[in-house]
Design a protein around this motif. Structure first.
Motif, PDB file in Angstrom:
ATOM      1  N   LEU A 137       0.818  -1.214   0.000  1.00 34.05           N
ATOM      2  CA  LEU A 137       0.000   0.000   0.000  1.00 34.05           C
ATOM      3  C   LEU A 137       0.851   1.263   0.000  1.00 34.05           C
ATOM      4  N   PRO A 138       0.414   2.263  -0.731  1.00 34.11           N
ATOM      5  CA  PRO A 138       1.120   3.544  -0.659  1.00 34.11           C
ATOM      6  C   PRO A 138       0.819   4.248   0.668  1.00 34.11           C
ATOM      7  N   LEU A 139       1.712   5.113   1.055  1.00 40.88           N
ATOM      8  CA  LEU A 139       1.556   5.860   2.299  1.00 40.88           C
ATOM      9  C   LEU A 139       0.220   6.597   2.343  1.00 40.88           C
ATOM     10  N   GLU A 140      -0.229   7.104   1.215  1.00 38.30           N
ATOM     11  CA  GLU A 140      -1.498   7.836   1.167  1.00 38.30           C
ATOM     12  C   GLU A 140      -2.678   6.975   1.601  1.00 38.30           C
ATOM     13  N   GLU A 141      -2.617   5.681   1.314  1.00 38.52           N
ATOM     14  CA  GLU A 141      -3.713   4.798   1.716  1.00 38.52           C
ATOM     15  C   GLU A 141      -3.771   4.678   3.235  1.00 38.52           C
ATOM     16  N   TYR A 142      -2.613   4.584   3.862  1.00 35.32           N
ATOM     17  CA  TYR A 142      -2.580   4.555   5.323  1.00 35.32           C
ATOM     18  C   TYR A 142      -3.060   5.881   5.908  1.00 35.32           C
ATOM     19  N   LEU A 143      -2.690   6.970   5.276  1.00 37.67           N
ATOM     20  CA  LEU A 143      -3.193   8.275   5.718  1.00 37.67           C
ATOM     21  C   LEU A 143      -4.711   8.346   5.585  1.00 37.67           C
ATOM     22  N   PHE A 144      -5.220   7.767   4.505  1.00 37.35           N
ATOM     23  CA  PHE A 144      -6.666   7.752   4.309  1.00 37.35           C
ATOM     24  C   PHE A 144      -7.362   7.019   5.450  1.00 37.35           C
ATOM     25  N   PHE A 145      -6.844   5.860   5.867  1.00 37.70           N
ATOM     26  CA  PHE A 145      -7.452   5.117   6.973  1.00 37.70           C
ATOM     27  C   PHE A 145      -7.609   6.020   8.193  1.00 37.70           C
ATOM     28  N   GLY A 146      -6.524   6.667   8.563  1.00 34.22           N
ATOM     29  CA  GLY A 146      -6.531   7.481   9.779  1.00 34.22           C
ATOM     30  C   GLY A 146      -7.319   8.762   9.648  1.00 34.22           C
ATOM     31  N   LEU A 147      -7.121   9.472   8.536  1.00 27.08           N
ATOM     32  CA  LEU A 147      -7.804  10.756   8.368  1.00 27.08           C
ATOM     33  C   LEU A 147      -9.314  10.577   8.230  1.00 27.08           C
TER      34      LEU A 147
ATOM     35  N   THR B 268     -11.071   8.170   9.492  1.00 25.87           N
ATOM     36  CA  THR B 268     -11.549   7.823  10.831  1.00 25.87           C
ATOM     37  C   THR B 268     -11.658   9.076  11.689  1.00 25.87           C
ATOM     38  N   LEU B 269     -10.671   9.952  11.619  1.00 22.45           N
ATOM     39  CA  LEU B 269     -10.725  11.207  12.367  1.00 22.45           C
ATOM     40  C   LEU B 269     -11.888  12.080  11.907  1.00 22.45           C
ATOM     41  N   LEU B 270     -12.083  12.176  10.600  1.00 20.89           N
ATOM     42  CA  LEU B 270     -13.166  12.999  10.070  1.00 20.89           C
ATOM     43  C   LEU B 270     -14.516  12.556  10.616  1.00 20.89           C
ATOM     44  N   VAL B 271     -14.801  11.282  10.519  1.00 21.14           N
ATOM     45  CA  VAL B 271     -16.090  10.767  10.993  1.00 21.14           C
ATOM     46  C   VAL B 271     -16.160  10.804  12.519  1.00 21.14           C
ATOM     47  N   GLY B 272     -15.055  10.471  13.181  1.00 22.83           N
ATOM     48  CA  GLY B 272     -15.030  10.483  14.647  1.00 22.83           C
ATOM     49  C   GLY B 272     -15.239  11.868  15.221  1.00 22.83           C
ATOM     50  N   LEU B 273     -14.606  12.871  14.630  1.00 24.22           N
ATOM     51  CA  LEU B 273     -14.789  14.253  15.097  1.00 24.22           C
ATOM     52  C   LEU B 273     -16.224  14.713  14.878  1.00 24.22           C
ATOM     53  N   TRP B 274     -16.766  14.384  13.702  1.00 24.97           N
ATOM     54  CA  TRP B 274     -18.149  14.769  13.424  1.00 24.97           C
ATOM     55  C   TRP B 274     -19.089  14.102  14.435  1.00 24.97           C
ATOM     56  N   ALA B 275     -18.894  12.804  14.670  1.00 28.31           N
ATOM     57  CA  ALA B 275     -19.769  12.080  15.601  1.00 28.31           C
ATOM     58  C   ALA B 275     -19.631  12.645  17.017  1.00 28.31           C
ATOM     59  N   ARG B 276     -18.414  12.975  17.430  1.00 29.25           N
ATOM     60  CA  ARG B 276     -18.196  13.520  18.778  1.00 29.25           C
ATOM     61  C   ARG B 276     -18.871  14.885  18.922  1.00 29.25           C
ATOM     62  N   ALA B 277     -18.742  15.735  17.913  1.00 30.36           N
ATOM     63  CA  ALA B 277     -19.381  17.054  17.961  1.00 30.36           C
ATOM     64  C   ALA B 277     -20.900  16.904  17.965  1.00 30.36           C
ATOM     65  N   ARG B 278     -21.408  15.984  17.173  1.00 28.75           N
ATOM     66  CA  ARG B 278     -22.858  15.759  17.110  1.00 28.75           C
ATOM     67  C   ARG B 278     -23.377  15.222  18.435  1.00 28.75           C
ATOM     68  N   LEU B 279     -22.649  14.294  19.035  1.00 27.78           N
ATOM     69  CA  LEU B 279     -23.045  13.751  20.327  1.00 27.78           C
ATOM     70  C   LEU B 279     -23.074  14.842  21.387  1.00 27.78           C
ATOM     71  N   ALA B 280     -22.076  15.715  21.377  1.00 22.36           N
ATOM     72  CA  ALA B 280     -22.047  16.816  22.345  1.00 22.36           C
ATOM     73  C   ALA B 280     -23.255  17.718  22.162  1.00 22.36           C
TER      74      ALA B 280
END
Length: 128
Positions: free
Chosen positions: A73-83, A85-97
């Motif tokens: 896998l290219p490095l960008e694919e690993y970045l995609f996994f993490g980023l 996850t952060l995008l959806v996780g941040l949105w979900a956390r803000a929505r939950l708050a």
């Protein structure tokens, strides 16, 4: 469009916008579970994605990636996994708050009061 440019425009920019808009909502304590979630995402996604690329189920255009690979896998694919996850996780956390701030602390009244506390969130508490 390169993979890195795609990540920058469609994943990293929305993350930065969320961090700015909801900066009062996020703290080290509220975001700590995100670290565990990232570990789970990488542990679950990396093996099968590497195997899929190795077996030729899909691939990456060498002209659109940086050329740094970890496994297949290219490095960008690993970045995609993490980023992602952060995008959806941040949105979900803000929505939950937001939902929790709007929840009324007053006890339910009426004939269904005993069931109201066990019912969870009502549709009006989840949708804007």
């Amino acid at each position: 469009m390169t993979y890195a440019r795609f990540l920058g425009l469609f994943v990293l920019v929305p993350i930065v916008v969320q961090l700015f808009l909801y900066r009062r909502t996020f703290s080290a304590r509220t975001l700590a579970p995100m670290g565990l979630l990232l570990c789970v995402v990488y542990a679950a996604t990396s093996p099968w994605d590497n195997v899929a690329v190795k077996w030729g189920l899909w691939g990456f255009d060498p002209e659109r990636i940086w050329g740094i690979k970890l496994g297949w896998l290219p490095l960008e694919e690993y970045l995609f996994f993490g980023l992602q996850t952060l995008l959806v996780g941040l949105w979900a956390r803000a929505r939950l708050a937001r939902v929790l701030e709007g929840a009324s602390p007053a006890p339910a009244r009426g004939p269904d009061a005993s069931r109201a506390s066990d019912a969870g969130l009502a549709p009006g508490e989840v949708s804007p």
